[in-house]
Write a protein that holds these residues in place. Sequence first.
Motif, PDB file in Angstrom:
ATOM      1  N   CYS A  11       0.748  -1.057  -0.187  1.00 53.81           N
ATOM      2  CA  CYS A  11      -0.056  -0.444   0.010  1.00 53.81           C
ATOM      3  C   CYS A  11       0.715   1.467  -0.027  1.00 53.81           C
ATOM      4  CB  CYS A  11      -0.824   0.170   1.187  1.00 53.81           C
ATOM      5  SG  CYS A  11      -1.628   1.323   1.482  1.00 53.81           S
ATOM      6  N   ASP A  12       0.368   2.217  -1.324  1.00 52.12           N
ATOM      7  CA  ASP A  12       1.427   3.301  -0.518  1.00 52.12           C
ATOM      8  C   ASP A  12       1.906   4.122   0.165  1.00 52.12           C
ATOM      9  OD1 ASP A  12       1.967   2.615  -3.169  1.00 52.12           O
ATOM     10  OD2 ASP A  12       0.340   3.859  -4.667  1.00 52.12           O
ATOM     11  N   THR A  13       0.123   4.430   1.135  1.00 52.21           N
ATOM     12  CA  THR A  13       0.046   5.024   2.306  1.00 52.21           C
ATOM     13  C   THR A  13       1.072   4.353   3.085  1.00 52.21           C
ATOM     14  OG1 THR A  13      -1.786   5.402   1.367  1.00 52.21           O
ATOM     15  CG2 THR A  13      -1.689   6.084   4.058  1.00 52.21           C
ATOM     16  N   ILE A  14       0.911   3.456   3.660  1.00 56.83           N
ATOM     17  CA  ILE A  14       1.905   2.457   4.247  1.00 56.83           C
ATOM     18  C   ILE A  14       3.407   2.784   3.865  1.00 56.83           C
ATOM     19  CG2 ILE A  14       2.550  -0.039   5.237  1.00 56.83           C
ATOM     20  CD1 ILE A  14      -0.426   0.493   6.002  1.00 56.83           C
ATOM     21  N   GLN A  86     -12.581  -9.935   4.627  1.00 56.68           N
ATOM     22  CA  GLN A  86     -11.776  -9.161   3.963  1.00 56.68           C
ATOM     23  C   GLN A  86     -10.471  -7.974   4.553  1.00 56.68           C
ATOM     24  OE1 GLN A  86     -12.260  -9.271   0.649  1.00 56.68           O
ATOM     25  NE2 GLN A  86     -14.035 -10.696   0.298  1.00 56.68           N
ATOM     26  N   PRO A  87      -9.530  -8.711   5.091  1.00 51.70           N
ATOM     27  CA  PRO A  87      -8.790  -7.157   5.545  1.00 51.70           C
ATOM     28  C   PRO A  87      -8.014  -6.637   4.914  1.00 51.70           C
ATOM     29  CG  PRO A  87      -7.720  -9.542   5.837  1.00 51.70           C
ATOM     30  CD  PRO A  87      -9.235  -9.436   5.842  1.00 51.70           C
ATOM     31  N   ALA A  88      -8.552  -6.309   3.271  1.00 45.29           N
ATOM     32  CA  ALA A  88      -8.143  -5.132   2.657  1.00 45.29           C
ATOM     33  C   ALA A  88      -9.021  -3.960   2.776  1.00 45.29           C
ATOM     34  CB  ALA A  88      -8.196  -5.863   1.672  1.00 45.29           C
ATOM     35  N   MET A  89     -10.345  -4.716   3.282  1.00 44.51           N
ATOM     36  CA  MET A  89     -11.152  -3.227   3.279  1.00 44.51           C
ATOM     37  C   MET A  89     -10.928  -2.308   4.746  1.00 44.51           C
ATOM     38  SD  MET A  89     -15.032  -4.132   2.840  1.00 44.51           S
ATOM     39  CE  MET A  89     -15.662  -4.346   4.281  1.00 44.51           C
ATOM     40  N   ILE A  90      -9.749  -3.103   5.478  1.00 47.79           N
ATOM     41  CA  ILE A  90      -9.527  -2.184   6.792  1.00 47.79           C
ATOM     42  C   ILE A  90      -8.946  -1.152   6.104  1.00 47.79           C
ATOM     43  CG2 ILE A  90      -8.625  -1.853   8.856  1.00 47.79           C
ATOM     44  CD1 ILE A  90      -8.980  -4.814   8.851  1.00 47.79           C
ATOM     45  N   LYS A  91      -9.577   0.155   6.624  1.00 47.97           N
ATOM     46  CA  LYS A  91      -8.450   1.378   6.083  1.00 47.97           C
ATOM     47  C   LYS A  91      -6.540   1.505   6.884  1.00 47.97           C
ATOM     48  CE  LYS A  91     -10.648   5.209   5.646  1.00 47.97           C
ATOM     49  NZ  LYS A  91     -11.379   6.702   6.084  1.00 47.97           N
ATOM     50  N   ARG A  92      -5.944   1.967   5.516  1.00 53.52           N
ATOM     51  CA  ARG A  92      -4.536   2.025   6.058  1.00 53.52           C
ATOM     52  C   ARG A  92      -4.082   3.236   5.840  1.00 53.52           C
ATOM     53  NH1 ARG A  92      -5.794  -2.210   2.292  1.00 53.52           N
ATOM     54  NH2 ARG A  92      -4.998  -0.481   0.473  1.00 53.52           N
ATOM     55  N   PRO A  93      -2.748   3.043   6.406  1.00 53.00           N
ATOM     56  CA  PRO A  93      -2.637   2.412   8.372  1.00 53.00           C
ATOM     57  C   PRO A  93      -2.914   2.529   9.302  1.00 53.00           C
ATOM     58  CG  PRO A  93      -0.611   3.953   8.336  1.00 53.00           C
ATOM     59  CD  PRO A  93      -1.772   4.190   6.658  1.00 53.00           C
TER      60      PRO A  93
END
Length: 115
Positions: A11-14, A86-93
């Motif tokens: 993830c770019d934000t991560i 669906q953990p990809a649906m958790i806003k990051r980070p």
Amino acid sequence: MTITMYGIPNCDTIKKAKKWLEAEGKEYAFHDYRKQGVDKEMVSAFCEKLGWENVVNKRGTTYRQLTQEQKDSLTLETAIELLVEQPAMIKRPILVAGNDFHLGFKADQYAAIFS
């Protein structure tokens, strides 16, 4: 103070958040949802501390693929179930610093957390 960042590594934000922490010399642990998984207890804690509406990433592909009925019927309970599946649906980070939970990344936000 123990620092843990939760997310997925590509993830770019991560990547930006990790770069900021490393530039500031902050030691942290990284919890990769894909490799280490998530469980109901973890997701419930995120939702309790940050609000489930904030934790659900409504901009991501996974959310957009939900049916309109699934989106309309989201509650705390259904959101937690979906986020565990669906953990990809958790806003990051999600950053946990000590007992404080923080969502997203902005350099000035992190500067305030660690000042």
